[in-house]
Design a protein around this motif. Structure first.
Motif, PDB file in Angstrom:
ATOM      1  N   GLU A   9       0.789  -1.244  -0.053  1.00 14.76           N
ATOM      2  CA  GLU A   9       0.094   0.016  -0.137  1.00 14.76           C
ATOM      3  C   GLU A   9       0.936   1.257   0.095  1.00 14.76           C
ATOM      4  O   GLU A   9       0.498   2.068  -0.841  1.00 14.76           O
ATOM      5  CB  GLU A   9      -1.026  -0.027   1.199  1.00 14.76           C
ATOM      6  CG  GLU A   9      -1.964  -0.857   1.145  1.00 14.76           C
ATOM      7  CD  GLU A   9      -2.846  -1.047   2.264  1.00 14.76           C
ATOM      8  OE1 GLU A   9      -3.212   0.024   2.954  1.00 14.76           O
ATOM      9  OE2 GLU A   9      -3.267  -2.235   2.732  1.00 14.76           O
ATOM     10  N   ARG A  59      -2.984   7.648   9.610  1.00  9.21           N
ATOM     11  CA  ARG A  59      -3.416   6.468   9.020  1.00  9.21           C
ATOM     12  C   ARG A  59      -2.619   5.313   9.273  1.00  9.21           C
ATOM     13  O   ARG A  59      -3.183   4.221   9.191  1.00  9.21           O
ATOM     14  CB  ARG A  59      -3.882   6.983   7.621  1.00  9.21           C
ATOM     15  CG  ARG A  59      -5.143   7.802   7.328  1.00  9.21           C
ATOM     16  CD  ARG A  59      -4.851   8.598   5.857  1.00  9.21           C
ATOM     17  NE  ARG A  59      -6.355   9.583   5.951  1.00  9.21           N
ATOM     18  CZ  ARG A  59      -7.469   9.355   5.460  1.00  9.21           C
ATOM     19  NH1 ARG A  59      -7.692   8.563   5.017  1.00  9.21           N
ATOM     20  NH2 ARG A  59      -8.110  10.491   5.854  1.00  9.21           N
ATOM     21  N   ASP A  98      -8.286  -0.195  -0.598  1.00  8.30           N
ATOM     22  CA  ASP A  98      -7.325   0.471   0.002  1.00  8.30           C
ATOM     23  C   ASP A  98      -7.303   1.976  -0.257  1.00  8.30           C
ATOM     24  O   ASP A  98      -7.028   2.716   0.638  1.00  8.30           O
ATOM     25  CB  ASP A  98      -6.120  -0.072  -0.451  1.00  8.30           C
ATOM     26  CG  ASP A  98      -5.795  -1.683  -0.094  1.00  8.30           C
ATOM     27  OD1 ASP A  98      -6.100  -1.886   1.247  1.00  8.30           O
ATOM     28  OD2 ASP A  98      -5.369  -2.438  -0.799  1.00  8.30           O
ATOM     29  N   TYR A  99      -7.641   2.274  -1.674  1.00  6.48           N
ATOM     30  CA  TYR A  99      -7.760   3.888  -1.832  1.00  6.48           C
ATOM     31  C   TYR A  99      -9.062   4.085  -2.688  1.00  6.48           C
ATOM     32  O   TYR A  99      -9.329   3.406  -3.714  1.00  6.48           O
ATOM     33  CB  TYR A  99      -6.485   4.109  -2.947  1.00  6.48           C
ATOM     34  CG  TYR A  99      -5.185   4.166  -1.997  1.00  6.48           C
ATOM     35  CD1 TYR A  99      -4.602   5.244  -1.498  1.00  6.48           C
ATOM     36  CD2 TYR A  99      -4.177   3.071  -1.949  1.00  6.48           C
ATOM     37  CE1 TYR A  99      -3.510   5.218  -0.969  1.00  6.48           C
ATOM     38  CE2 TYR A  99      -3.466   3.015  -1.526  1.00  6.48           C
ATOM     39  CZ  TYR A  99      -2.605   4.237  -0.928  1.00  6.48           C
ATOM     40  OH  TYR A  99      -1.406   4.097  -0.263  1.00  6.48           O
ATOM     41  N   MET A 159       1.848   4.254  -2.705  1.00  2.00           N
ATOM     42  CA  MET A 159       1.719   5.750  -2.318  1.00  2.00           C
ATOM     43  C   MET A 159       2.983   6.445  -2.831  1.00  2.00           C
ATOM     44  O   MET A 159       3.009   7.700  -3.386  1.00  2.00           O
ATOM     45  CB  MET A 159       1.663   5.869  -0.602  1.00  2.00           C
ATOM     46  CG  MET A 159       1.379   7.276  -0.401  1.00  2.00           C
ATOM     47  SD  MET A 159       1.116   7.508   1.656  1.00  2.00           S
ATOM     48  CE  MET A 159      -0.564   6.760   1.529  1.00  2.00           C
ATOM     49  N   ILE A 198      -3.312  11.193   0.333  1.00  2.00           N
ATOM     50  CA  ILE A 198      -3.200  10.449   1.635  1.00  2.00           C
ATOM     51  C   ILE A 198      -4.752  10.443   2.139  1.00  2.00           C
ATOM     52  O   ILE A 198      -5.333   9.408   2.853  1.00  2.00           O
ATOM     53  CB  ILE A 198      -2.583  11.723   2.476  1.00  2.00           C
ATOM     54  CG1 ILE A 198      -1.257  11.856   2.326  1.00  2.00           C
ATOM     55  CG2 ILE A 198      -2.803  11.403   4.140  1.00  2.00           C
ATOM     56  CD1 ILE A 198      -0.279  10.537   2.187  1.00  2.00           C
ATOM     57  N   SER A 206      -7.037   9.646   0.396  1.00  2.00           N
ATOM     58  CA  SER A 206      -7.927   8.638  -0.466  1.00  2.00           C
ATOM     59  C   SER A 206      -7.673   7.488   0.124  1.00  2.00           C
ATOM     60  O   SER A 206      -7.932   6.152  -0.184  1.00  2.00           O
ATOM     61  CB  SER A 206      -7.556   8.815  -1.857  1.00  2.00           C
ATOM     62  OG  SER A 206      -8.205  10.119  -2.264  1.00  2.00           O
ATOM     63  N   TRP A 207      -6.602   7.388   1.108  1.00  2.00           N
ATOM     64  CA  TRP A 207      -5.986   6.011   1.522  1.00  2.00           C
ATOM     65  C   TRP A 207      -6.979   5.242   2.598  1.00  2.00           C
ATOM     66  O   TRP A 207      -6.728   6.034   3.765  1.00  2.00           O
ATOM     67  CB  TRP A 207      -4.592   6.170   2.304  1.00  2.00           C
ATOM     68  CG  TRP A 207      -3.884   4.703   2.748  1.00  2.00           C
ATOM     69  CD1 TRP A 207      -4.361   3.704   2.229  1.00  2.00           C
ATOM     70  CD2 TRP A 207      -2.838   4.618   3.703  1.00  2.00           C
ATOM     71  NE1 TRP A 207      -3.551   2.573   3.146  1.00  2.00           N
ATOM     72  CE2 TRP A 207      -2.794   3.552   3.921  1.00  2.00           C
ATOM     73  CE3 TRP A 207      -2.247   5.690   4.435  1.00  2.00           C
ATOM     74  CZ2 TRP A 207      -1.897   2.866   4.614  1.00  2.00           C
ATOM     75  CZ3 TRP A 207      -1.312   5.311   5.325  1.00  2.00           C
ATOM     76  CH2 TRP A 207      -1.185   3.943   5.556  1.00  2.00           C
TER      77      TRP A 207
END
Length: 324
Positions: free
Chosen positions: A150, A256, A180-181, A154, A168, A170-171
């Motif tokens: 993940e 997060r 995940d996103y 990014m 960030i 969207s994570w």
């Protein structure tokens, strides 16, 4: 569950290599004494092929608590004057964590000649670990692999200049979202890791590939390496990501990260190192993509785990371009 670590651990003893050597003998019930002096501690492979760690003593030891994939066995060995106190790892997904636990038990009794005292110290060390696991459910090896991928997604997108505030935000995986996103333009990305030679992608449930907009399934093949001169650890990858973040997004990223189960004290953060090999992007919402979604399930059926073979989705591959 048996996940996490105590706040400190012993010197690396290559226990995984020693267990692997025992496994290579191909015989059940083999064992090897850890050190020639002090209380008699052994690594072993039990009759079912599981890794074990046990102590032999003349004094009867106190019983230890059971914990997740660890089966604790205490018995008097008939025909001898020895007590047997052992742990058997029943789930190989936790071999790294089991190794760290055993390393600590070995280190804690080093130099202790009195058997009664050594048994007491060993039990306290074990119970300390169990208490820590109950308080702090950190990531295991499989979770580390997933989080690594993940964050690799990014990192790649940060390097292409994608808006980091949006990236960030969207994570969403750390907050329990199916993907995940999830981006605001009806675009979602699910990240998966594959070990070498594995060609089937595990899907956690029927919601993971259910999304109304564009859905990408991005798959990273990770090779675990032992050399400090190759690959990256999770901690190193986190440092790379954080170096690319501005101060206003760094705090949100760290929040997060914690929600995802990351703890700075987890020894796997630094001990596991990965090299990214093959990388694929698949269009998971194209007509005919093989998947299970809620609308295809009979009424009352849920929480369906399944696997998708790479060969079956080769026709749905997108050209990786290093960005969203």
């Amino acid at each position: 569950g048996f996940i996490g670590r105590r706040p400190r651990r012993g010197v690396k003893m290559n226990l995984n290599e020693r267990w692997s050597a025992l496994e290579s003998q191909g015989l059940p019930g083999v064992s090897q004494r850890v050190k020639p002096l002090g209380i008699a501690q052994y690594l072993g492979i039990d009759s079912t092929g599981n890794r074990s760690f046990f102590t032999l003593s003349k004094i009867e030891p106190k019983s230890w608590s059971q914990a997740g994939p660890i089966n604790v066995v205490k018995k008097f060995l008939e025909g001898t004057d020895d007590w047997f106190l052992g742990m058997v790892l029943t789930d190989r997904a936790f071999i790294h964590e089991f190794s760290f636990l055993c390393e600590d038990l070995i280190e804690k009794v080093e130099g202790v000649e009195d058997e009664s005292k050594a048994l007491e110290i060993q039990q306290q060390a074990y119970e300390d670990w169990m208490e820590f696991f109950r308080r702090n459910r950190a990531l295991g090896a499989e979770g580390i692999r997933g989080l690594f991928c993940e964050l690799e997604f990014m990192r790649r997108n940060l390097e292409t200049g994608v808006d980091q505030t949006q990236l960030i935000a969207s994570w969403m995986g750390p907050f329990g979202a199916p993907q995940d996103y999830v981006f605001p333009n009806f675009h979602a990305v699910e990240i998966k890791s594959l070990q070498p030679s594995i060609n089937r992608i595990r899907i956690a449930n029927e919601n993971q590939l259910a999304f109304d907009g564009e859905l990408d399934l991005q798959v990273f093949r990770l090779q675990e390496v032992t050399s400090l001169n190759s690959g990256l650890s999770l901690d190193e990858l986190i440092s790379v990501v954080q170096e690319n973040l501005q101060s206003e997004t760094l705090k949100e990223f760290q929040l997060r990260l914690a929600k995802a189960g990351y703890t700075k004290t987890n020894p796997l953060n630094e001990s596991l190192r990965f090299v990214v090999g093959d990388f694929w992007i698949f269009s998971a919402n194209k007509a005919g993509f093989p998947k299970v979604v809620p609308s295809t399930l009979p009424m009352g059926v849920s929480n369906v785990k399944y696997e998708i073979s790479l060969a079956s989705i080769s026709g749905f591959m997108k050209e990786p371009n290093g960005s969203l």
